[in-house]
Design an enzyme around this catalytic site. Sequence first.
Site, PDB file in Angstrom:
ATOM      1  N   CYS A  61      21.710-108.450  30.485  1.00 54.40           N
ATOM      2  CA  CYS A  61      22.324-109.347  29.744  1.00 54.40           C
ATOM      3  C   CYS A  61      23.292-108.905  28.655  1.00 54.40           C
ATOM      4  CB  CYS A  61      21.323-110.261  28.879  1.00 54.40           C
ATOM      5  SG  CYS A  61      20.031-110.940  30.263  1.00 54.40           S
ATOM      6  N   TRP A  68      21.536-111.954  33.172  1.00 54.79           N
ATOM      7  CA  TRP A  68      21.104-111.086  34.375  1.00 54.79           C
ATOM      8  C   TRP A  68      19.662-111.648  34.636  1.00 54.79           C
ATOM      9  CZ3 TRP A  68      17.971-107.388  36.663  1.00 54.79           C
ATOM     10  CH2 TRP A  68      18.740-106.789  37.751  1.00 54.79           C
ATOM     11  N   ARG A 115      28.204-105.110  32.940  1.00 54.36           N
ATOM     12  CA  ARG A 115      26.845-105.140  32.988  1.00 54.36           C
ATOM     13  C   ARG A 115      26.112-105.859  33.926  1.00 54.36           C
ATOM     14  NH1 ARG A 115      25.399-103.586  27.294  1.00 54.36           N
ATOM     15  NH2 ARG A 115      23.326-104.839  27.513  1.00 54.36           N
ATOM     16  N   LYS A 159      26.441 -81.585  37.135  1.00 52.90           N
ATOM     17  CA  LYS A 159      25.978 -83.082  37.259  1.00 52.90           C
ATOM     18  C   LYS A 159      25.622 -83.295  38.682  1.00 52.90           C
ATOM     19  CE  LYS A 159      24.361 -86.740  35.621  1.00 52.90           C
ATOM     20  NZ  LYS A 159      22.962 -86.947  35.141  1.00 52.90           N
ATOM     21  N   GLU A 186       8.614 -81.633  35.335  1.00 53.37           N
ATOM     22  CA  GLU A 186       9.835 -82.131  34.641  1.00 53.37           C
ATOM     23  C   GLU A 186      10.098 -81.875  33.246  1.00 53.37           C
ATOM     24  OE1 GLU A 186      12.602 -83.436  35.420  1.00 53.37           O
ATOM     25  OE2 GLU A 186      13.378 -84.638  33.877  1.00 53.37           O
ATOM     26  N   LYS A 234      13.287 -79.673  31.936  1.00 54.67           N
ATOM     27  CA  LYS A 234      14.200 -80.336  30.917  1.00 54.67           C
ATOM     28  C   LYS A 234      14.393 -79.177  29.908  1.00 54.67           C
ATOM     29  CE  LYS A 234      16.037 -83.266  31.883  1.00 54.67           C
ATOM     30  NZ  LYS A 234      15.880 -83.580  33.298  1.00 54.67           N
ATOM     31  N   HIS A 256      -6.189 -70.023  37.079  1.00 60.57           N
ATOM     32  CA  HIS A 256      -5.454 -69.215  38.278  1.00 60.57           C
ATOM     33  C   HIS A 256      -4.322 -68.455  38.154  1.00 60.57           C
ATOM     34  CE1 HIS A 256      -8.838 -70.987  40.588  1.00 60.57           C
ATOM     35  NE2 HIS A 256      -8.452 -72.267  40.070  1.00 60.57           N
ATOM     36  N   ASN A 284      18.631-110.368  25.352  1.00 62.27           N
ATOM     37  CA  ASN A 284      18.712-109.459  26.399  1.00 62.27           C
ATOM     38  C   ASN A 284      17.451-108.543  26.332  1.00 62.27           C
ATOM     39  OD1 ASN A 284      19.194-107.182  28.071  1.00 62.27           O
ATOM     40  ND2 ASN A 284      20.516-106.210  26.468  1.00 62.27           N
ATOM     41  N   GLY A 285      16.807-108.492  27.718  1.00 67.56           N
ATOM     42  CA  GLY A 285      15.477-107.852  27.477  1.00 67.56           C
ATOM     43  C   GLY A 285      14.389-108.691  27.918  1.00 67.56           C
ATOM     44  N   GLU A 334      16.852 -76.317  31.008  1.00 66.98           N
ATOM     45  CA  GLU A 334      17.954 -76.682  31.334  1.00 66.98           C
ATOM     46  C   GLU A 334      18.867 -76.648  30.201  1.00 66.98           C
ATOM     47  OE1 GLU A 334      18.638 -80.122  34.952  1.00 66.98           O
ATOM     48  OE2 GLU A 334      17.018 -80.679  33.179  1.00 66.98           O
TER      49      GLU A 334
HETATM   50  C1  G6P Z   1      21.561 -81.497  39.390  1.00 67.89           C
HETATM   51  C2  G6P Z   1      21.375 -82.201  38.045  1.00 67.89           C
HETATM   52  C3  G6P Z   1      19.909 -82.619  37.961  1.00 67.89           C
HETATM   53  C4  G6P Z   1      19.530 -83.451  39.122  1.00 67.89           C
HETATM   54  C5  G6P Z   1      19.862 -82.903  40.578  1.00 67.89           C
HETATM   55  C6  G6P Z   1      19.729 -83.590  41.592  1.00 67.89           C
HETATM   56  O1  G6P Z   1      20.619 -80.112  39.436  1.00 67.89           O
HETATM   57  O2  G6P Z   1      21.723 -81.309  37.091  1.00 67.89           O
HETATM   58  O3  G6P Z   1      20.060 -83.497  36.901  1.00 67.89           O
HETATM   59  O4  G6P Z   1      18.237 -83.924  39.073  1.00 67.89           O
HETATM   60  O5  G6P Z   1      21.124 -82.158  40.581  1.00 67.89           O
HETATM   61  O6  G6P Z   1      20.726 -84.563  41.623  1.00 67.89           O
HETATM   62  P1  G6P Z   1      20.770 -85.904  42.282  1.00 67.89           P
HETATM   63  O7  G6P Z   1      22.224 -86.547  41.761  1.00 67.89           O
HETATM   64  O8  G6P Z   1      20.667 -85.788  43.626  1.00 67.89           O
HETATM   65  O9  G6P Z   1      19.915 -86.590  41.705  1.00 67.89           O
END
Ligand code: G6P
Length: 608
Positions: free
Chosen positions: A2, A74, A27, A603, A480, A484, A503, A98-99, A487
């Site tokens: 929204c 929306w 949006r 990316k 993950e 993060k 282990h 919105n929400g 990265e």
């Molecule tokens: C790259 C990006 C990650 C992403 C991965 C898979 O390594 O830096 O952030 O998780 O690709 O990308 P995708 O677009 O397939 O989710």
Amino acid sequence: MCGIVGIVGASPVAEQIVESLRRLEYRGYDSAGVATLENGRLTRVRAEGKLKNLAAKLQEHPLKGAVGIGHTRWATHGRPTENNAHPHATDRVAVVHNGIIENFRELREELTARGHVFKTETDTEVVAHLVTDEMQKGHSARDAVAAALPRLRGAFALAFIFNGEPDLLIGARQGAPLAVGWGEGEMYLGSDALALAPFTNTITYLDDGDWVVLTPKGAQFFDASGLPARRAKVQTQASAFLVDKGNHRHFMAKEIHEQPEVVGRTLAHYLDMSSGAVRLPFELPFDPKTLTRITISACGTAYYAGLIAKYWFERYARLPVEIDVASEFRYRDAPMVDGGLMIVVSQSGETADTLAALRYAKEQGQHILSVVNVQTSTIARESDVVAATLAGPEIGVASTKAFTCQLAVLACLAVGFGSARGALDATREAELVADLISMPGLMAEAFKREPQIEALARDLAKAKDVLYLGRGTNYPLALEGALKLKEISYIHAEGYAAGELKHGPIALIDEAMPVIVLAPFDAVFEKTVSNMQEVAARGGKIVLIGDARAKHESAVPFFATIAMPDMAPDFAAIPYAVPVQMLAYHTAVVMGKDVDQPRNLAKSVTVE
Ligand code: G6P
């Protein structure tokens, strides 16, 4: 998602509101409306469908008021009809929203018992009645809003105008964005700077939990506890850009903070919020009842989303799941059962290995369902069914909001398959759907820990290695979390299933080693406590991300605890992702790293 616009000034505002709503069309929406005060009385015009329908109605019935609110809806709770379109109003107040108001059912029952009559299927209408109820007790408009806001649960942004108050516009923000625009003798509210760009480039972003009282002369800000607050003005260049950082230093921070909103939006696409059931927005080219196995493949963060979903598909749909990173899966010559289901997960929809895994599975006679954020991508085009994540463009290289939206979609699919296969009855489905609906609000709650996480990041920034531990769905989240941190801060980090500690990784533990344990108080918590004891006995610095009971029941010396709100354990990985992301983000910021474009990373990885 929204869109909200509000204007308080000296001349008629309806046309400006529609102009501003046009800038929020990106949006996505399915109905729209405007309310103003005419001769001091609330008047509304609303229309199903696109803004041109609203504009045509406004030509027939022009609205003259100098204060007004507008909305593109929306649909979440209730169909996209004119009656369900915002603004919603009583004889005292009109509101746009919105929400999601999570506790709207309870509030509606309470207010109905007190004589309020509801006319729509929306959650928003309870806000109008709640404020009206407070005004009926003799409160001013402003005090009524102040009294009503703490009673609302969920992630939302709101804008109000009031009968007989031509100089008053009130806005509130909790987990969904809202900005104030500063004009000459005119003040504005908008979902983002883009909405305000035709009027002003001087903007104040509300902090989470803030509310604001606007008159033509200016703005008074209040924080979540109702105390006056100072909020800075910033200059934006929103008119030139469709994607900007808002008041955040980095895209990654903005994307972390957008999560309650975009996860809410994504959930609303897959759930019938009113009846509490999964409602997939597409026809499946197979019957979930006939499936014997699911295969999931993806890369990076998307792979971890798939790994979490494995637990959900197995638990709720009673389907065995095989999962592998796409770069391995594509070359394994994996045998696949004819007519099976392959799920690929990808933000960009262009990752070369994931695409190759998809093509391999297709050759093996699999149905292909892709969970993608870019719906025009190659992976989307080559899939039989596209389950869209509605995260919006993700700019930061390290994926955040795409990840939690992937989780939201996969959770809905797992519950939907479970109910289609008879593995979940309607009551259990409704419970799980209610848990999912609470996710955006819980994510917004997690933001309250940000100052503490920022302080903790100063310690983490000194570490050479960091270990992340978790069990169940928090095990992939531990993976993950480590990814993060690696990265964007370049600190070496590993994620482990807590039970694997003995282990091997336990050999690494010494006084210099931070160990981040993701452990809500759930069915496997006691097992994790034993693992934390083992770390503590070797002097490791334990950082617990868990709820109050987890902290209380564990009797382990913690270096720090990040307290999460209580929640049902099923989908806890979704809100728990927020502190994990914030910890990596702030550590990288403390270390002065290029958060949005970390070295060596891309990316979208379109090569093997
Ligand atoms: C790259 C990006 C990650 C992403 C991965 C898979 O390594 O830096 O952030 O998780 O690709 O990308 P995708 O677009 O397939 O989710």
